[in-house]
Design a protein around this motif. Sequence first.
Motif: not given
Length: 250
Positions: A224-250
């Motif tokens: 369970w803790s490993a799964w939660l940690a992975r989920k958090e990491r994935n979410m952080a990556e998704a947010v980071g990825g989106a921010a980057q797209t925005d940045h390059f989109g400007v």
Amino acid sequence: MNWQATVITLFPEMFPGPLGLSLAGRALEKGLWACRTEDLRQHGLGRHRAVDDTPFGGGAGMVIRPDVVDAAFAASQAPADVPRVYLTPRGRPLTQQNVRRYAAGAGVLLLCGRFEGVDERVLQAHDVEQVSIGDYILSGGETAALVLLDACVRLLPGVMGCEESGVEESFSEGLLEYPHYTRPAEWEGRAVPEILLSGNHAAIAAWRQKQAEKITRERRPDLWSAWLARKERNMAEAVGGAAQTDHFGV
Ligand code: SAH
């Protein structure tokens, strides 16, 4: 080339054993995998073909000699590049991830211990992985080897009828699987969860996911803790990825 299991053991009669039946047995007949044994006793020393000796440093029990195991390794006709695995409670726990790695290769060479185990030096000399099937002590490595082989063989191409059942099961997503129900819809006063009869596939998928999470949280805090940690990491990556797209989109 089919998948080659080679097993070094004092009890070759134990193979393929239960793996000669059912799913693994049919796959064996079809030649999807092969099971060879190398009899450790054949490499024993002296008139009695002794394979073991008393432990240096004292203590109870006997230890399997390195020279005897070495001779068995040399005689076994395992392909040169297959993983060599010694089944032992001192090993790293066997996981579905490892099983997938073994199944994806050409086969495995398994060494089954007896008595107190095997001299450490021969394990080092042959670059042997040490693998445990759980935190309990068996009388020998053979039943552990059967467990490892069962887990590998069912993943080989063409062995399982329904390819999907290998994808969607416990551990594949890092969670234990949801509970299963079949007919009758009511059995001895116990009804099947209503939602499973609804025909609403999205709602059923959501219910199953919830159940998988609940069971994993209750039964396996480690997963369970490993799964939660992975989920958090994935979410952080998704947010980071989106921010980057925005940045390059400007
Ligand atoms: N003295 C050892 C146990 C020996 S049991 C210890 O305390 O670590 C005898 C043999 O059974 C071992 O050499 C090993 O091959 C096998 N075996 C026992 N328990 C096992 C387990 N949980 N996983 C894999 N192999 C096991």
